[in-house]
Design a protein around this motif. Structure first.
Motif: not given
Lengths: 213, 165, 196
Positions: B105-114, C128-131
């Motif tokens: 879940r955290l990995a996907f959240a990070l990817a989604g954020g990027i 964090g990803g957003l940044f």
């Protein structure tokens, strides 16, 4: 027949539908007339609302600002000899021709009229302004003043205020970017670069800031 | 809270923002301000030469953090915290479907954020800045953003179904 | 009268202070609506929870109707309200990238800050990803500047685009939303999930 149940969805839908029909039915609040009276135009002329400064235009050209549309109102022969980058030619005699209506009557671009002086550009501006068109402006001083200020700026006296020196730097940078003018820099020897400082914001009306940028 | 009531309240917030400040809400713009401020502090030379930061500096005066969107997002954090406290939802946790691990879940959240970070810059605003606020002022761009965001999410929902259901 | 700051009824600094209070309202409503939960947000795309659809469209319509009525009463000058600029290519491209980000990450930027405020660790990861994402965009900006600036259309309203009055456009948006609310509630019954 089904019994109507007053769920939140039904209530919300009913309220917004009623309001939607009301807003669709009432005419838009248009208090400003479409065409301007001669007095209003005279007033705008007196205030010089139609002028945009050469510094600002130069900045927009250098930045390749997509909303700038320069319009050369001189005859075609003169336009072909020299014109500003990206300008189109609408000779003043043809300004009312229907083929140009789309260019002059719109709200996307900032149209800037220019000629050698300001007389013809002002005439063009008055004609389209009288029709109620917005977003049309005149380059202050025309090409003559443009050549003096942007292409061959005069170095201000060393005692001049800082912003005058900054403006000179900007003009030098702009004229180099636009491929003209002399090759001297304002500061002696150790001037690092001819980068473009931002000219002071022009115009009286506050611009609306917004968006997520 | 009933979603329609929440929607009306959300609309009133957007309305207030437009009437007071002449603009809609936003979120990604605050992240952008923070990035610009960070780069200007850590690598001032780079901030002066790279075109993106220069462009930002040209259109904003002073400290990039002294920005409408930054203050608004600080308010969002406070408002969210107060609401969570009132409804007793304040806990540190990772929320995920029971079928997947926290790590996934955290990995996907990070990817989604990027992706959202990159997309919001192209779209000149995110769901709040471009789609919601844009629709409120009937902006064509707002409707395009909204359709593109939700349309794509629907189209890709099938491939990510394991994460959610 | 409005917008207050443009007409210089309030100062620039007051505007920033009010931005903070507007933000509090925004965050509070988002959290109360349940937008701090990524599973609730994602629920919309599988039909088990369409709260996003309801809140989003009710919000947009309330604000839209509010602005149109305020303008009708002369309380706000719509010409001075910011209308988002439209660059067709990058609006679509950005929307598509954000759509994938939405279904993968389960948040959008606004809701992720809200989730982070109540301690959701996945929301922190998303921020964090957003940044990182914005930083990537900033560093690679010269590569996609042309794409970013392509197909500039100015600041059009959808009403002008279709040549309708603003009121009639608003009515069409409302009709579409009412239809979607109906479909949404139907989908919630059709694809129910146990409490999550």
């Amino acid at each position: 027949m089904n019994k109507i149940t007053y769920t939140p969805r039904v209530i919300t839908a009913a309220v917004i539908l009623i309001l939607g029909f009301i807003i669709a039915a009432v005419p838009k609040n248009t208090t400003t007339p479409f065409k301007l009276t001669p007095n209003q135009i005279l007033n705008e002329l007196k205030n010089g609302n139609q002028y945009l400064e050469p510094d600002m235009i130069a900045q927009m050209i250098v930045e390749k600002n997509p909303s700038l549309q320069l319009i050369d109102v001189r005859p075609q022969s003169e336009f072909e000899k020299f014109s500003l980058p990206g300008a189109i030619n609408i000779p003043i005699d043809n300004i009312l021709s229907p083929e140009y209506t789309d260019i002059l009557h719109q709200d996307v671009m900032t149209n800037v009229f220019y000629a050698n002086g300001t007389t013809h550009a002002n005439e063009a501006w008055m004609l389209v302004r009288q029709l109620g068109y917005l977003n049309n402006y005149v380059l202050r001083g025309g090409l003559n003043y443009w050549a003096e200020t942007i292409m061959n700026p005069q170095h201000p006296a060393n005692t001049s205020p800082d912003d005058e020196l900054a403006r000179y730097d900007f003009r030098m940078g702009a004229s180099q970017a636009l491929g003209g003018g002399a090759l001297t820099t304002s500061a002696p020897a150790d001037a690092p670069s001819a980068s473009l400082p931002k000219p002071k914001p022009q115009g009286k009306k506050k611009k609306v800031a917004g968006g997520c940028s | 809270m009933n979603p329609y009531l929440a929607g009306v309240l959300l609309g009133l917030v957007v309305l207030a923002s437009n009437v007071i400040s002449g603009r809609g809400l936003g979120a990604s713009g605050a992240v952008k301000s923070a990035i610009v401020a960070g780069v200007e502090t850590i690598a001032p030379g780079h901030a002066e030469s790279a075109p993106f930061y220069k462009k930002f500096g040209d259109s904003h005066n002073g400290n990039p953090l002294n920005n409408w969107l930054v203050y608004e997002m600080l308010g969002v954090i406070v408002g969210g915290f107060v609401s969570g406290a009132m409804s007793r939802r304040l806990t540190w946790r990772v929320e995920h479907s029971p079928k997947i691990t926290s790590k996934r879940r955290l990995a996907f959240a990070l990817a989604g954020g990027i992706l959202f970070g990159i997309g919001s810059q192209f779209g000149r605003g995110c769901t709040s800045g471009s789609a919601l606020s844009g629709m409120a002022v009937l902006s064509l761009g707002g409707f395009i953003s909204m359709a593109a965001i939700f349309g794509t999410a629907f189209a890709f929902a099938y491939f990510f179904r394991k994460n959610w259901i | 009268m409005g917008p207050l700051v443009v007409n210089e009824i309030i100062s620039e600094n007051t505007n920033l202070l009010l931005a903070f209070f507007i933000g509090i309202g925004f965050g509070f409503v988002l959290e109360q609506a349940g937008f701090s939960s990524s599973r609730k947000l994602a629920g919309m795309f599988y039909g088990y929870d369409t709260v996003v659809l309801k809140v989003f469209f009710t919000g947009a319509i309330t604000a839209m109707l509010g602005l149109l009525f305020f303008s009708l009463f002369g309380w706000v000058d719509l010409n001075l309200v910011y209308v988002n600029e439209t660059y067709l290519t990058s609006a679509i491209l950005g929307g598509v990238i954000m759509g994938v980000g939405f279904i993968a990450g389960g948040f959008c930027p606004g809701t992720s800050f809200c989730g982070a405020a109540i301690g959701k660790l996945d929301a922190w990861m998303f921020i964090g990803g957003l940044f990182i994402g914005v930083f990537i965009f900033a560093e690679g900006f010269p590569l996609w500047e042309d794409l970013y600036m392509a197909n500039f259309m100015g600041y059009p309203r959808i009403s002008e685009f279709f040549g309708l009055t603003e009121g009639i456009t608003a009515l069409f948006v409302i009709l579409a939303a009412v239809a979607m609310f109906w479909v949404g509630e139907w989908a919630e019954k059709k694809f129910p999930r146990e409490e999550y």
